[in-house]
Design a protein around this motif. Structure first.
Motif, short mmCIF file in Angstrom:
data_model
loop_
_atom_site.label_atom_id
_atom_site.label_comp_id
_atom_site.label_asym_id
_atom_site.label_seq_id
_atom_site.Cartn_x
_atom_site.Cartn_y
_atom_site.Cartn_z
N PRO A 491 0.95 -1.29 0.02
CA PRO A 491 0.04 -0.05 -0.06
C PRO A 491 0.90 1.11 -0.15
CG PRO A 491 0.23 -0.81 2.23
CD PRO A 491 0.74 -1.94 1.16
N PRO A 492 0.46 2.46 -0.59
CA PRO A 492 1.10 3.62 -0.59
C PRO A 492 1.17 4.18 0.83
CG PRO A 492 -0.45 3.36 -2.32
CD PRO A 492 -0.82 2.35 -1.59
N MET A 493 2.14 4.56 1.43
CA MET A 493 2.37 4.90 2.75
C MET A 493 2.63 6.16 2.84
SD MET A 493 1.85 1.95 4.57
CE MET A 493 2.30 2.58 6.14
N PRO A 494 2.14 6.91 3.75
CA PRO A 494 2.40 8.44 4.12
C PRO A 494 3.68 8.73 5.14
CG PRO A 494 0.97 7.89 5.66
CD PRO A 494 1.13 6.29 4.79
N VAL A 495 4.44 7.41 5.39
CA VAL A 495 5.63 7.69 6.07
C VAL A 495 6.48 6.86 5.41
CG1 VAL A 495 4.35 8.12 8.45
CG2 VAL A 495 4.70 6.05 7.83
N GLU A 496 7.84 6.76 6.11
CA GLU A 496 9.10 6.15 5.42
C GLU A 496 9.91 5.23 6.31
OE1 GLU A 496 11.40 9.14 3.68
OE2 GLU A 496 9.97 9.17 1.80
N ASP A 497 10.69 4.54 6.02
CA ASP A 497 11.62 3.65 6.89
C ASP A 497 10.79 2.90 7.67
OD1 ASP A 497 13.70 4.83 5.34
OD2 ASP A 497 13.67 6.66 6.81
N ARG A 498 11.39 2.78 9.03
CA ARG A 498 10.81 1.86 9.89
C ARG A 498 9.30 2.16 10.56
NH1 ARG A 498 14.66 0.29 14.93
NH2 ARG A 498 15.26 -1.11 13.16
N ALA A 499 9.04 3.43 10.50
CA ALA A 499 7.52 3.76 10.49
C ALA A 499 6.53 3.13 9.54
CB ALA A 499 7.37 5.36 10.64
N ALA A 500 7.07 3.07 8.31
CA ALA A 500 6.45 2.47 7.08
C ALA A 500 6.21 0.95 7.43
CB ALA A 500 7.07 2.77 5.80
N ASP A 501 7.13 0.35 7.69
CA ASP A 501 7.39 -1.08 8.34
C ASP A 501 6.49 -1.29 9.36
OD1 ASP A 501 9.60 -1.41 6.44
OD2 ASP A 501 10.77 -1.42 8.09
N THR A 502 6.14 -0.49 10.30
CA THR A 502 5.47 -0.73 11.42
C THR A 502 3.68 -0.60 11.03
OG1 THR A 502 7.11 -0.14 13.06
CG2 THR A 502 4.69 0.21 13.79
N TRP A 503 3.61 0.44 10.27
CA TRP A 503 2.14 0.69 9.96
C TRP A 503 1.70 0.25 8.75
CZ3 TRP A 503 -1.38 3.65 12.71
CH2 TRP A 503 -0.90 4.22 13.88
N GLU A 504 2.37 -0.44 7.78
CA GLU A 504 1.88 -1.11 6.51
C GLU A 504 1.10 -2.15 6.80
OE1 GLU A 504 4.50 -2.17 2.80
OE2 GLU A 504 4.71 -3.95 4.13
N PRO A 505 1.13 -3.06 7.77
CA PRO A 505 0.16 -4.24 7.93
C PRO A 505 -1.13 -3.64 8.13
CG PRO A 505 1.93 -4.97 9.06
CD PRO A 505 2.27 -3.53 8.48
N LEU A 506 -1.35 -2.49 9.09
CA LEU A 506 -2.62 -1.89 9.38
C LEU A 506 -3.11 -1.19 8.24
CD1 LEU A 506 -0.88 -2.42 12.04
CD2 LEU A 506 -2.31 -0.32 12.89
N VAL A 507 -2.23 -0.62 7.48
CA VAL A 507 -2.92 0.06 6.24
C VAL A 507 -3.33 -1.04 5.17
CG1 VAL A 507 -2.24 1.72 4.42
CG2 VAL A 507 -1.47 2.10 6.26
N ALA A 508 -2.36 -1.80 5.01
CA ALA A 508 -3.11 -3.20 4.17
C ALA A 508 -4.49 -3.57 4.38
CB ALA A 508 -1.93 -4.32 4.02
N VAL A 509 -4.64 -3.98 5.88
CA VAL A 509 -5.70 -4.27 6.12
C VAL A 509 -6.96 -3.13 5.82
CG1 VAL A 509 -7.41 -4.80 8.20
CG2 VAL A 509 -5.14 -5.84 7.96
N ALA A 510 -6.87 -1.88 6.02
CA ALA A 510 -7.63 -0.79 5.64
C ALA A 510 -8.03 -0.72 4.31
CB ALA A 510 -7.30 0.35 6.10
N ASP A 511 -7.10 -0.88 3.33
CA ASP A 511 -7.23 -1.01 1.89
C ASP A 511 -7.95 -2.14 1.63
OD1 ASP A 511 -5.73 1.43 1.84
OD2 ASP A 511 -4.17 0.32 0.82
#
Length: 665
Positions: A491-511
């Protein structure tokens, strides 16, 4: 599967609804028996005997076979289009036999054996068929283990009933475990016996994805519970507080189920599943989870509530993620709702594993390829002053954020090194901040005490948890049905690096859920990461670098003693109390060497002394603590570093590229 999935309903009146003309229904005798005028069916339907409720309330059947036959005959004649009817079978689930409570539901218990339940089930079917051969009763297999069901099949054979030739055979006591491998193994064992035309009572999405091709039909009433816990009716629905008996919601839920089943193979004799329009079932589940969460807990912001919902949902699809985000639930004081939030997380997450009083070895051995969700209350016992002896657990929580970071242990008995998985999502609750290594990998929720006018419903484990676990099962059914899609999500992420790693599963579920959740997820990412940046405390080393920049001001070089003096003049800085005697030249040098900043001998106007040049800091400042854009530092002179001997160099403050003076080192 539109011809073989029966939609359960509490509303017998739906039998005559034009909306259900092409929707086969599953209706209970307990709902129909009180009708004076019965509806005329527009579609094929089947009859549930209501045995589960009968045994729950009374521990026995209070309806005689003759009474039941009379009612079934009336339904067949007056309603019409009855395809089959369940017998008065005896379920073999432990709660039915032993009695007890599930939430508010009380089970009196039959206090009989599984074998006795099976005997009574077979005897009842034989009696019903003998008394009413014109009625479409089907035999039902009851048991709990694979061997139980095979034994029940043998009982039917001994009674002269050949299940391999029956048009349909019911499979009971699997509803609450329909998504498990055990249920799958039961069906495979029956197929091996030649019993292939099976109806799965209470089998829904995840069960159908696993073994739907082995079933002829199935039924479920799970949509009604989904709607009840969603709490609010669908847009446009009026006249009811929730959609637990709503025609629109039931049809939407069924559409979602059929959509998910479109690729499932079929076996001979089973009708294929046909594709239908997409559904927002996932978004509705997340809405239901949000409603349940905010019923029991006051979250600091709507974005924090959305983040918790998405974290819980993501725990059900851990097999798809490359990173296992932590969730830190922290508050400044007691009674901020941390433990209550952890209670709701425990009730709704995937396979909760509470680590209270658990040894490190037990925790390590509990993490498998399909990991549990680790829950840690009072995390100060692991990270705080009382943390002695928890080094292994701290290591696990740090390493388990990323896949392929196993712990290595030597097994002396086997004489080999073992690799133990560490990958697992974890939620930690405690007072105050967690270590940087944890919070940097976490969704951080800062709880606070309820303010005036803020109220929540009381949470009672025995009463409220069963309903939340049902919601957890629904989340698991939804997400685990399509793990391959989630695994490939980027998913396109509004943050980068470790923050993106942490939040990517949550954003993927939302999408994946769709609806309003993709937008809300990204808003939560931005809000909580910004809050972490504003309130987060830099490490001691970063703080020292930043304070050195302040101490230098516009100076190009400072003696070590002057730099230390300036550092200690800030009353809010930690340097005056850094160690027994405050920050010393040796400790300063040790820290700064990590950033390739070293002291050197410099000639100042009042003589030479050990000190630091501003130019040696510029790279470290730019990388680790960049100054805000637009910061003015005054006019600075650039000084060269000069050559260096094996011990030290002599630099002259105010001169460039001519720092080395032979014979003075």
């Amino acid at each position: 599967m539109s011809a073989r999935f029966l939609l359960g309903t509490h509303q017998p009146g739906w039998l005559k609804k034009v909306e259900f003309t092409e929707v086969p229904l599953f209706v209970s005798d307990r709902r129909l028996r009180s009708y004076v005028t019965l509806p005329q069916a527009r579609q094929n339907w089947s009859l549930d005997s209501g045995g589960f409720t009968e045994l729950q309330y009374f521990g026995q059947w209070t309806v005689t076979p003759a009474e039941y036959i009379a009612r079934v005959r009336r339904y067949r004649d007056e309603i019409g289009r009855l395809t089959w009817a369940a017998p008065q079978d005896w379920m073999c689930e432990p709660i039915i036999i032993n009695g007890g409570r599930i939430g508010r539901q009380v089970f009196v218990g039959t206090h009989l054996s599984v074998a006795e339940h099976q005997r009574r089930t077979v005897d009842n079917f034989v009696q019903l068929r003998a008394m009413a051969p014109d009625l479409p009763f089907i035999p039902v297999l009851q048991g709990y283990t694979v061997e139980d069901y095979l034994t029940c099949a043998d009982m039917y054979a001994a009674a002269g009933v050949d299940l391999t030739t029956e048009p349909l055979v019911g499979l009971g006591s699997v509803c609450r475990r329909q998504a498990t491998d055990e249920a799958h193994q039961i069906i495979l064992a029956l197929h091996a016996r030649g019993i292939t035309r099976i109806h799965g009572f209470g089998v829904k999405i995840l069960g159908l994805l696993r073994y739907g091709h082995l079933l002829t039909s199935a039924d479920s009433l799970a949509w009604s519970l989904d709607a009840y816990y969603l709490g609010t009716p669908l847009p446009g629905c009026t006249g009811h507080k929730n959609c637990a008996n709503c025609l629109r919601y039931a049809l939407r839920w069924r559409t979602h189920l059929l959509t998910r089943m479109t690729t499932a193979p079929t076996h001979p004799g089973a009708t294929s599943m046909t594709p239908t329009e997409p559904s927002n079932h996932g978004a509705l589940l997340l809405d239901a989870l949000l409603a349940a969460l905010t019923r029991y807990v006051i979250l600091p912001t709507p974005q924090a509530a959305d983040a918790v919902v998405l974290w819980i949902a993501a725990s059900h699809a851990q097999l798809a993620w490359a990173h296992a985000p932590r969730m830190v639930i922290r508050g400044p004081e007691k009674r901020c709702g941390k433990s209550r939030l952890l209670d709701v997380v425990e009730a709704t997450c995937h396979d909760p594993f509470i680590t209270v009083n658990s040894s490190s070895a037990a925790v390590y051995r509990s993490i498998t390829e399909d990991p549990p969700t680790m829950l840690v209350d009072e995390a100060d016992t692991i990270f705080g002053p009382k943390a002695d002896g928890n080094e292994d657990l701290r290591g696990l929580l740090n390493a388990g954020h990323q896949r392929n970071r196993p712990a290595k242990r030597y097994d002396a008995n086997a004489g080999r090194v073992e690799s133990i998985p560490t990958f697992a999502m974890a939620a930690l609750a405690g007072i105050g901040a967690m270590p940087d290594t944890i919070e940097d990998r976490a969704v951080v929720v800062r709880m606070r005490r309820r303010g005036p006018g803020e109220t929540v419903a009381p949470y009672r484990h025995r009463r409220d948890r069963p309903a939340l676990r049902q919601l957890a099962e629904d989340l698991s059914l939804w997400l685990r049905a399509d793990l391959a899609t989630l695994e490939q999500a980027e998913p396109p992420m509004p943050v980068e690096d470790r923050a993106a790693d942490t939040w990517e599963p949550l954003v993927a579920v939302a999408d994946y859920a769709g609806g309003h959740w993709p937008e809300r997820a990204r808003a939560a990412v931005l809000a909580l990461t910004a809050e972490a940046d504003e309130q987060g405390q830099p490490s001691t080393r970063i703080r020292l670098l930043a304070d050195c920049r302040t101490a230098f001001g516009t100076d190009t070089a400072l003696p070590t003693a002057t730099l230390l003096e300036r550092l200690k003049t800030d009353p809010e800085a930690p340097w005056i109390d850094y160690g027994p005697t405050g920050l010393t030249a040796m400790k300063l040098g040790t820290i700064l060497r990590e950033y390739d900043v070293r002291s050197t001998t410099i000639r100042f106007p009042n003589g030479q002394a050990k000190g630091y040049q501003r130019s040696d800091f510029t790279d470290a400042w730019a990388r680790y603590c960049p100054a805000p854009q637009g910061t003015e530092n005054g006019e600075l002179l650039t000084f060269g570093r000069g050559s260096r001997t094996s011990r030290t160099s002599l630099n002259i403050a105010g001169q460039a590229d001519e720092a080395y003076l032979p014979g003075t080192a």
